[in-house]
Design a protein around this motif. Structure first.
Motif, PDB file in Angstrom:
ATOM      1  N   ALA A  82       0.836  -1.214   0.000  1.00 46.67           N
ATOM      2  CA  ALA A  82       0.000   0.000   0.000  1.00 46.67           C
ATOM      3  C   ALA A  82       0.870   1.262   0.000  1.00 46.67           C
ATOM      4  CB  ALA A  82      -0.926  -0.016   1.212  1.00 46.67           C
ATOM      5  N   ILE A  83       1.982   1.220   0.743  1.00 52.23           N
ATOM      6  CA  ILE A  83       2.899   2.385   0.779  1.00 52.23           C
ATOM      7  C   ILE A  83       3.477   2.639  -0.608  1.00 52.23           C
ATOM      8  CG2 ILE A  83       5.153   3.168   1.650  1.00 52.23           C
ATOM      9  CD1 ILE A  83       4.452   1.792   4.332  1.00 52.23           C
ATOM     10  N   LEU A  84       3.849   1.560  -1.298  1.00 54.14           N
ATOM     11  CA  LEU A  84       4.387   1.719  -2.660  1.00 54.14           C
ATOM     12  C   LEU A  84       3.334   2.327  -3.582  1.00 54.14           C
ATOM     13  CD1 LEU A  84       6.350  -1.660  -3.048  1.00 54.14           C
ATOM     14  CD2 LEU A  84       7.335   0.640  -2.882  1.00 54.14           C
ATOM     15  N   ALA A  85       2.107   1.813  -3.497  1.00 53.06           N
ATOM     16  CA  ALA A  85       1.029   2.310  -4.363  1.00 53.06           C
ATOM     17  C   ALA A  85       0.794   3.803  -4.124  1.00 53.06           C
ATOM     18  CB  ALA A  85      -0.248   1.520  -4.089  1.00 53.06           C
ATOM     19  N   ALA A  86       0.781   4.206  -2.854  1.00 53.22           N
ATOM     20  CA  ALA A  86       0.546   5.620  -2.525  1.00 53.22           C
ATOM     21  C   ALA A  86       1.662   6.495  -3.081  1.00 53.22           C
ATOM     22  CB  ALA A  86       0.430   5.789  -1.010  1.00 53.22           C
TER      23      ALA A  86
ATOM     24  N   THR B  42      -2.500  10.844   0.020  1.00 58.68           N
ATOM     25  CA  THR B  42      -3.782  11.265  -0.567  1.00 58.68           C
ATOM     26  C   THR B  42      -4.543  10.107  -1.221  1.00 58.68           C
ATOM     27  OG1 THR B  42      -2.590  11.943  -2.538  1.00 58.68           O
ATOM     28  CG2 THR B  42      -3.131  13.684  -0.942  1.00 58.68           C
ATOM     29  N   SER B  43      -3.897   8.960  -1.423  1.00 53.76           N
ATOM     30  CA  SER B  43      -4.617   7.806  -1.995  1.00 53.76           C
ATOM     31  C   SER B  43      -5.759   7.428  -1.056  1.00 53.76           C
ATOM     32  CB  SER B  43      -3.700   6.581  -2.124  1.00 53.76           C
ATOM     33  OG  SER B  43      -2.525   6.914  -2.800  1.00 53.76           O
ATOM     34  N   GLN B  44      -6.916   7.138  -1.656  1.00 51.94           N
ATOM     35  CA  GLN B  44      -8.048   6.717  -0.815  1.00 51.94           C
ATOM     36  C   GLN B  44      -8.025   5.197  -0.640  1.00 51.94           C
ATOM     37  OE1 GLN B  44     -11.859   8.667  -1.874  1.00 51.94           O
ATOM     38  NE2 GLN B  44     -10.602   9.736  -3.381  1.00 51.94           N
TER      39      GLN B  44
END
Ligand code: G3P
Length: 216
Positions: free
Chosen positions: A115-119, A157-159
């Motif tokens: 999730a951290i990478l995606a954000a 800011t990713s939801q």
């Protein structure tokens, strides 16, 4: 917490729209395959029914394939969000699509680090798969809790879309954790509306009313 419906079934989407409780749709290749219809046509039809983010997933494995498919899907409607599996190629695709202003949903996320990478790559949405992790005997809710905590701490800011939701308890749990969205199968939306005390109260109101009518 907003609710999206997790289906590619048009009838289910229509029923959920009528209830007025959903503000988006998520699909995946398995959900589309279940409908046995042409992918682009299904997505087109969904975008006529729902005025909100509609996730459509790529099936290519390389960045080039993902970006090519994404560009075609994004042309269908401005609400289309491209669902990209969280792999190294997927991260490259998310980065490129973000720079092109195309919205993305990083999917099949099973850890905080993914999730951290995606954000950081700029994903509009990240989708941790709660139910599938629990199927493997792992703590899906703990993963979601870690993601919520870290995203709040660093103001990413990713939801967060809690995905792979299997029952009403999952929905209540992720709401308490503070996710932005839960994407929920139609069956679970129905289950969320039910309570035996509500049924009992409605029956009793009707009984009492009928008694009154007999007296008048
Ligand atoms: O659409 C993604 C996700 O919610 C799929 O859920 O039930 O196939 O694990 P499930």
């Amino acid at each position: 917490m907003r609710l999206f419906i997790d289906t590619a079934n048009i009838e289910e989407i229509k029923k959920a729209v009528e209830l007025g409780v959903i503000s988006g749709v998520t699909t995946n290749p398995s959900l589309i395959a279940k409908e046995g219809r042409v992918f682009q046509e299904v997505i087109q039809e969904i975008s006529r029914l729902v005025d909100g983010p509609i996730s459509a997933e790529v099936i290519g494995l390389t960045k080039e394939e993902m970006v090519r498919e994404a560009k075609e899907l994004a042309k269908i409607h401005p609400n289309i969000v491209i669902k990209i599996p969280l792999t190294l190629e997927g991260l490259k695709a998310i980065t490129e699509l973000t720079s092109l202003g195309i919205k993305t949903n990083a999917t099949v996320i099973f850890s905080l680090n993914q999730a951290i990478l995606a954000a950081n790559a700029g994903a509009t949405f990240v989708s941790p798969f709660l139910g599938r992790l629990e199927d493997m005997g792992e703590n899906g809710l703990e993963m979601v809790a870690q993601i919520v905590e870290v995203f709040q701490k660093y103001k990413y800011t990713s939801q967060i879309i809690a995905a792979s939701i299997r029952n009403p308890k999952h929905v209540a749990d992720v709401a308490q954790l503070g996710v932005d969205i839960a994407t929920v199968p139609y069956k679970v939306i129905e289950q969320m509306s039910k309570h035996y005390m509500t049924d009992r109260a409605v029956e009793k109101f009707l009984e009492d009313w009928q008694e009154l009518e007999k007296k008048l």
